[in-house]
Scaffold this motif. Structure first.
Motif, short mmCIF file in Angstrom:
data_model
loop_
_atom_site.label_atom_id
_atom_site.label_comp_id
_atom_site.label_asym_id
_atom_site.label_seq_id
_atom_site.Cartn_x
_atom_site.Cartn_y
_atom_site.Cartn_z
N THR A 196 55.27 56.75 36.53
CA THR A 196 54.26 55.97 37.26
C THR A 196 53.24 55.36 36.30
O THR A 196 52.68 56.06 35.44
N LEU A 197 53.03 54.06 36.44
CA LEU A 197 51.98 53.35 35.71
C LEU A 197 50.83 53.08 36.67
O LEU A 197 51.04 52.64 37.80
N CYS A 198 49.61 53.34 36.22
CA CYS A 198 48.43 53.12 37.05
C CYS A 198 47.48 52.13 36.39
O CYS A 198 47.33 52.12 35.17
N ASP A 199 46.82 51.33 37.22
CA ASP A 199 45.86 50.36 36.71
C ASP A 199 44.96 49.93 37.87
O ASP A 199 45.16 50.36 39.02
N VAL A 200 43.96 49.11 37.57
CA VAL A 200 43.08 48.58 38.61
C VAL A 200 42.96 47.07 38.42
O VAL A 200 43.13 46.56 37.31
N VAL A 201 42.66 46.37 39.50
CA VAL A 201 42.45 44.93 39.43
C VAL A 201 41.14 44.60 40.12
O VAL A 201 40.81 45.16 41.18
N ASP A 202 40.39 43.71 39.52
CA ASP A 202 39.11 43.27 40.07
C ASP A 202 39.37 42.25 41.19
O ASP A 202 39.94 41.19 40.96
N ILE A 203 38.94 42.58 42.42
CA ILE A 203 39.16 41.69 43.57
C ILE A 203 37.83 41.24 44.17
O ILE A 203 37.75 40.92 45.36
N GLN A 204 36.80 41.23 43.32
CA GLN A 204 35.48 40.84 43.81
C GLN A 204 35.49 39.42 44.39
O GLN A 204 34.75 39.11 45.32
N HIS A 205 36.37 38.57 43.86
CA HIS A 205 36.40 37.17 44.28
C HIS A 205 37.13 36.97 45.60
O HIS A 205 37.13 35.88 46.16
N TRP A 206 37.79 38.01 46.13
CA TRP A 206 38.52 37.86 47.38
C TRP A 206 37.57 37.53 48.54
O TRP A 206 36.43 38.01 48.57
#
Length: 378
Positions: A196-206
């Motif tokens: 399993t690979l884990c990461d985060v993505v910035d979705i402030q612009h959604w």
């Protein structure tokens, strides 16, 4: 008299659970008339009568689990010859030779144990008295830890387990959806080599009204195009994989009955609005258990949006023959650097599990990077 056996329901399924009978002995049925409903592989399947006749006997009650090839219905058909009403079982072949019966090793051991007054069924060693006590208290000796000499189960061992079982309550056998899920999980545990690979993505612009699931689906499509290796089926017997051009997306849906994974075939053909309609239709058909069996198989990639319940990261389970699953966790606010200054942004955690037999770490990393880029774009 004629016997109608449980037919092959496809996809290698070997058993089904009787949901409800629509006929009873004495009923006259026509060809194609519904006999009963069974549940298998998370779908309800209706079984029609193969021909017209009068029902003389039904085999099994609601909730019983039957195997493919087992008798379902005996009925009288005009012009048919009489035959026994009970199903014919194969006769065990005699293991004897011209000089007498040759006993197996297990038979010899069991006979020797019997002479010593020890019962070894289910691998457990216990005296006949202890076996009788276990039967009286409804205790399965295979789950009892022995404390007697030479790993023999004592009466005290049986009484201890009986007390524990009385406290925890009766056994609840898994049926229907949960039974199918248990078998799928066992198969995955036995076969898949998960990473399993884990990461985060910035979705402030959604946008505030962004369709979360649709956005994830569109990002999966983009990632599959950038790295096709994760949209594949793996064949453990042939030690090979099949890369697929179209993405048939399985969407994990949690219900009180268990986990369903309805499939949107060729998900890339739908527009944003059409995807939302398709998702709503699938959710409704799963909720009322009207979803057809062919919409619960054939997925090439899976999405689990577990964050709608709880949890940021997880180790989602890859179910063969697929090779990857994406888990979307619970969104949260965090301080991030923006133009050299701290700012609070909304972050979406992602967990990508892949089968390392078919997918390399580099392929999984490129897939996740493409996914994050698509989600992070405005």
């Amino acid at each position: 008299m004629k016997l109608f056996n449980l037919p092959d329901l496809g996809e290698g399924l070997q058993e089904a659970e009787i949901v409800s009978w629509q006929v009873k002995p004495g009923d006259e049925v026509t060809q194609g008339q519904l006999l009963l409903s069974v549940e298998t592989a998370k779908a309800i399947v209706e079984i029609p009568s193969p021909e017209a006749g009068i029902i003389t006997k039904t085999f099994g009650d609601d909730g019983d689990i039957i195997q493919v090839g087992d008798p379902l219905v005996e009925f009288k058909v005009e012009g048919a010859t009489e035959s026994p009403t009970s199903p014919i079982k194969p006769v065990k072949q005699d293991s004897g030779t011209v000089v007498g019966e040759v006993k197996s090793g297990s038979q010899v051991i069991e006979e020797k144990a019997a002479r010593l007054g020890v019962n070894q069924s289910s691998g457990a060693k216990a005296t006949p008295a202890v076996r009788a006590l276990a039967k009286q208290l409804d205790v399965d000796l295979s789950i009892v830890t022995p404390t007697g000499p030479k790993d023999t189960i004592t009466a005290g061992d049986v009484q201890r387990v009986a007390k524990i079982l009385a406290e925890v309550g009766p056994m609840e056998l898994l049926r229907g959806v949960r039974r199918a899920m248990a078998r799928s999980m066992a198969q995955a545990h036995a076969e898949v080599v998960p990473v399993t690979l884990c990461d985060v993505v910035d979705i402030q612009h959604w946008k505030t009204d962004e369709d979360f699931t649709v956005r994830l689906i569109q990002a999966i499509l983009a990632a599959c195009e950038a790295e096709p290796s994760l949209n594949a089926w793996y064949d453990a017997h042939a030690v090979g994989r099949r890369l697929l051009k179209k993405v048939h997306l399985g969407i994990a849906v949690d219900t009180t009955d268990g986990l369903f994974v309805p499939v949107i075939s060729d998900v890339g053909q739908y527009s944003t609005a059409q995807l939302r309609i398709r998702l709503n239709d699938l959710k409704k058909s799963v909720s009322d258990r009207s979803i057809p069996a062919d919409q619960l198989r054939g997925n090439t990639f899976t999405l689990s949006n577990f964050g709608t319940i709880a949890g940021r990261h997880a180790n989602p389970i890859v179910i063969p023959p697929t090779v990857a699953i994406l888990g979307a966790g619970l969104c949260y606010d965090a301080v991030v650097p923006v133009d050299g200054k701290p700012a609070v942004h909304r972050l979406l955690p992602l967990s990508l599990t892949f089968d390392h037999r078919a997918v390399t770490g580099g392929e999984a990393g490129r897939f996740l990077a493409a996914l994050i880029k698509e989600l992070g774009d405005k």
